[in-house]
Design an enzyme around this catalytic site. Structure first.
Site, PDB file in Angstrom:
ATOM      1  N   HIS A 484       5.569   3.480  13.948  1.00 28.41           N
ATOM      2  CA  HIS A 484       4.741   3.295  12.746  1.00 28.41           C
ATOM      3  C   HIS A 484       4.790   1.834  12.262  1.00 28.41           C
ATOM      4  O   HIS A 484       3.761   1.185  12.114  1.00 28.41           O
ATOM      5  CB  HIS A 484       5.248   4.244  11.649  1.00 28.41           C
ATOM      6  N   GLU A 485       5.987   1.331  12.060  1.00 27.86           N
ATOM      7  CA  GLU A 485       6.115  -0.032  11.537  1.00 27.86           C
ATOM      8  C   GLU A 485       5.585  -1.053  12.543  1.00 27.86           C
ATOM      9  O   GLU A 485       5.006  -2.073  12.166  1.00 27.86           O
ATOM     10  CB  GLU A 485       7.581  -0.339  11.172  1.00 27.86           C
ATOM     11  N   HIS A 488       1.896  -1.523  12.064  1.00 25.12           N
ATOM     12  CA  HIS A 488       1.600  -2.485  10.985  1.00 25.12           C
ATOM     13  C   HIS A 488       1.788  -3.913  11.493  1.00 25.12           C
ATOM     14  O   HIS A 488       0.957  -4.793  11.260  1.00 25.12           O
ATOM     15  CB  HIS A 488       2.559  -2.282   9.807  1.00 25.12           C
ATOM     16  N   ILE A 617       0.408   9.132  -9.760  1.00 20.39           N
ATOM     17  CA  ILE A 617      -0.873   8.788 -10.395  1.00 20.39           C
ATOM     18  C   ILE A 617      -0.740   8.329 -11.845  1.00 20.39           C
ATOM     19  O   ILE A 617      -1.640   7.709 -12.375  1.00 20.39           O
ATOM     20  CB  ILE A 617      -1.905   9.935 -10.298  1.00 20.39           C
ATOM     21  N   PHE A 618       0.391   8.634 -12.498  1.00 18.96           N
ATOM     22  CA  PHE A 618       0.519   8.210 -13.889  1.00 18.96           C
ATOM     23  C   PHE A 618       1.440   7.007 -14.059  1.00 18.96           C
ATOM     24  O   PHE A 618       1.453   6.376 -15.102  1.00 18.96           O
ATOM     25  CB  PHE A 618       0.976   9.375 -14.772  1.00 18.96           C
ATOM     26  N   GLY A 620       2.648   5.259 -10.752  1.00 17.77           N
ATOM     27  CA  GLY A 620       2.650   4.515  -9.496  1.00 17.77           C
ATOM     28  C   GLY A 620       1.281   3.869  -9.311  1.00 17.77           C
ATOM     29  O   GLY A 620       0.500   3.792 -10.232  1.00 17.77           O
ATOM     30  N   GLY A 621       0.996   3.422  -8.123  1.00 18.05           N
ATOM     31  CA  GLY A 621      -0.280   2.748  -7.911  1.00 18.05           C
ATOM     32  C   GLY A 621      -1.369   3.667  -7.372  1.00 18.05           C
ATOM     33  O   GLY A 621      -2.361   3.188  -6.840  1.00 18.05           O
TER      34      GLY A 621
HETATM   35 ZN   LIG Z   1       2.960   2.445   6.712  1.00 15.54          ZN
END
Ligand SMILES: [Zn+2]
Length: 702
Positions: A484-485, A488, A617-618, A620-621
């Site tokens: 995964h990393e 990126h 959602i309240f 975090g982003g």
């Molecule tokens: Zn990721």
């Protein structure tokens, strides 16, 4: 400590470098270094505002230099905080954090810079700009507009007030969740009451008991303390045989921060009201539109996708329920005809054990880190035609276990570098795995004045360190997270974008950024790739075939239920930020109930108040952005299906598809709209079919 003036001289944070001096930066450099840097950048920004013209060299180039400098230097110290933390370093960063945020706000709200971007867009030069350059101008304008820069003075004041208020409310929301979580504890003294919990969970519960004053607590004899922190809560849900205990803990969990003096209900309504006001001030209909302004999705497309996934997942989720009902019955459970929320995880885990009995720990000898990395680099060579070579010693590192690599193209020319910090160091290193940029590719920041500066990335994991002659041995999950990393990192390193503001992972919409990472994880399930790396570190023997088949099967276990679970969160998030009327006839809990009827096989309890702890959602982003998780899964699965369509056994077809992936998804960075990039790779718009097929949720066509 030296004063700021003397500290700035010879301060490694302020030096020019090919690779950051990670080996010499210390806590004492942070305050003088960052303050001097901010002062210098403040001067540069003033100069830019004084001399700005609506042209590339007089606007974007100087701006990129300011943005880049701050990104790179701040990146160095926050990276060190994550991998080589000390109390001094943390305190030093905290001390200058506010100053840095202040400068960023000033930069993001600069009216002269905004006006110059607008003028550039309207000038005859506009048509001379490349696509990537146009994207930079457009997104800078959009960013500024969303920051309130385009508002008239009175409205801008109102806007800033709303922003400040929202900031406070989010902080309070999160504090309430933490306080409510902390407040609950359940003391257990009788071993019988905690039967079923695995050794690690008993250890945790005893350790918690010790910290709460039961100093003689032991994992075997207790007492034990259960809390609502995720590891403790999940252990009870999945493993406690005591049904009454599961119910008690479940009820406490879903009502956190929803009553008494810790109640987020009013805060939720206030946040939603202010977000709506903010949206209206900016000329949007609702907050979801504001959130989507800088994303790949639109409100309609996100809703359409969620509905498609929901209807495809429903029958499978109903079947999952049936399966655990039958299974629990076969095990003699008295509750099998009356399964409730606190039974689902417990019986799912028992069913999983009986079906797959894969012991993660027993697989470790098949996944040794050197073999996994070798396999990963081979895969990158096959797919993208690159060579990865060890380059230890070329760049300073923060720990002697950190490896440094050079990435070369097929002609042998270096195109990027990366650090890899593989092992766990609990005393100074954050948990988990992540990747970030060190520097991005950039023409303007060329080191030699002719060719672009090359991108540098770092990858951080938390593997078990080698012991004696035994290499670091990994779980299958850890293998997935390295892939995964690395996905990126590939997007950052293989970029061909020379415009630094949109090179590599920069400037990519946040609902599209997980595409290459999740894409790479698909290869862990590809038989040849997996069998190529899964060899016993001592005997060299292959991973047994039946284990491979179980790994594959486990991937789709309860996929319908898991999918619906995420769709509930994503849908309620969108509903609250589109149609919900704060203070109107329907409460936020009514909205959740309405959504849940369509997304939960067993409807939630009437007293379910999970919204009161929905930090994503309240606080975090993820406001009007929770859908991104599913959105990115669709993109990555669909991208992988291009390889399946080409034929995974046809090496020439795989290579060609890999090259196309490299030239589009990995090369273009944020320089092109992600939908366009996807279409260039796939030849069409994304479709959820591949994800549904991989999850076993697509009815097989006749
Ligand atoms: Zn990721």
């Amino acid at each position: 400590m030296a004063d700021a003036g003397a500290g700035a001289k010879g301060n490694p944070l302020l030096q020019d470098f090919d690779f950051p001096p990670f080996d010499v930066v210390k806590a004492k450099h942070v305050r003088p270094g960052i303050l001097a840097l901010l002062k210098e950048l403040e001067g540069d920004l003033e100069e830019l505002e004084r001399t700005v013209e609506p042209s590339w060299p007089k606007l974007v180039e100087p701006l990129e230099k300011i943005v880049d400098r701050l990104t790179v230097v701040w990146g160095m110290i926050s990276h060190l905080k994550a991998v080589k933390d000390t109390a001094d370093l943390r305190a030093a960063i905290e001390e200058v954090q506010a100053e840095k945020v202040k400068f960023q706000l000033r930069l993001g709200q600069s009216k002269p810079v905004y006006n110059a971007f607008k003028a550039l867009q309207e000038s005859p030069d506009w048509n001379m700009l490349s696509d990537a350059q146009k994207r930079i101008v457009e997104s800078k304008i959009k960013e500024a507009v969303l920051n309130g820069v385009a508002l008239e003075d009175g409205k801008r004041e109102e806007f800033n007030k709303i922003e400040q208020e929202l900031e406070k409310l989010s902080t309070k929301f999160e504090e309430n969740v933490l306080d409510a979580t902390k407040k609950f504890e359940k003391l257990i003294t009788d071993r019988k009451d905690i039967e079923g919990l695995p050794a690690t969970a008993l250890g945790l519960a005893a350790q918690t008991a010790v910290s709460k004053g039961h100093e003689n607590a032991t994992p075997d004899n207790g007492p034990w303390v259960i809390t609502l922190d995720a590891p403790s809560f999940m252990a009870v849900m999945q493993h406690a045989r005591n049904r009454a205990l599961r119910e008690e803990i479940y009820r406490a969990y879903i009502t956190r921060a929803s009553s008494g003096d810790i109640d987020n209900t009013l805060i939720i309504d206030q946040i939603l009201k202010l977000r709506l006001e903010k949206a209206k001030l900016l000329g949007y209909n609702n907050y979801a539109e504001v959130s989507m302004a800088m994303k790949m999705a639109t409100v309609d497309k996100a809703e359409e996708l969620l509905e498609k996934l929901r209807s495809a997942s429903w029958d499978a989720a109903v079947q999952d329920m049936e399966d655990i009902k039958h299974f629990s019955k076969s095990q003699g459970a008295t509750e099998s005809d009356d399964l409730s929320h606190w039974d689902i995880n417990f019986w799912s885990e028992r069913l999983r054990e009986s079906k797959f009995d894969i012991n993660e720990e027993e697989l470790r000898p098949y996944f040794s880190l050197p073999k996994v990395m070798e396999g990963l680099f081979n895969l990158a060579r096959t797919l993208f035609g690159i060579e990865i070579e060890a380059a230890d010693g070329l760049a300073p590192v923060w720990n002697s276990d950190v490896r440094f690599y050079c990435v070369k193209d097929s002609s042998g020319k270096p195109i990027a570098y990366f650090y890899f910090d593989p092992y766990s160091r609990p005393s100074e290193k954050r948990g988990g795995a992540w990747m970030d940029e060190v520097v991005a590719r950039s023409r303007v920041l060329s080191r030699d004045g002719t060719s672009a500066r090359l991108p540098v990335a770092h990858m951080v994991c938390n593997q078990t360190p080698p012991v004696g002659n035994k290499p670091s041995l990994m779980t299958f999950r850890e293998v997935g997270s390295v892939f995964h990393e690395f996905g990126h990192a590939l997007q950052h390193m293989l970029t061909k974008q020379d415009e630094g503001l949109v090179a590599g992972i920069r400037g990519i919409e946040c609902d599209a950024v997980e595409l290459p990472s999740q894409f790479m994880v698909n290869w862990c399930y590809h038989k040849d790739t997996l069998m190529g790396i899964a060899k016993h570190y001592e005997t060299g023997e292959n991973l047994p075939e039946d284990v491979y088949i179980k790994l594959l099967a486990a991937r789709t276990f309860r996929a319908g239920s898991i999918s619906l679970h995420q769709i509930r969160f994503a849908s309620v998030d969108l509903q609250l930020h589109t149609k919900y009327v704060p203070g109107g006839p329907e409460s936020v809990y009514d909205v959740d109930r309405r959504v849940s009827e369509r997304t939960q096989v067993i409807p939630p309890l009437p007293e379910d108040r999970f919204l009161c702890s929905f930090i994503h959602i309240f606080a975090g982003g993820y406001a009007a952005g929770y859908y991104s998780y599913k959105w990115a899964e669709v993109l990555s699965a669909d991208a992988f299906s291009a390889f399946e369509d080409a034929g995974l056994d046809d090496s020439k077809a795989v290579q060609e598809t890999g090259q196309r992936f490299r030239e589009t998804i990995l090369a273009l960075g944020g320089g092109k709209a992600p939908l366009q990039v996807f279409i260039e790779f796939r030849g069409r718009e994304p479709s959820p079919d591949a994800l549904l097929r991989h999850n076993g949720l697509l009815p097989i066509a006749a």
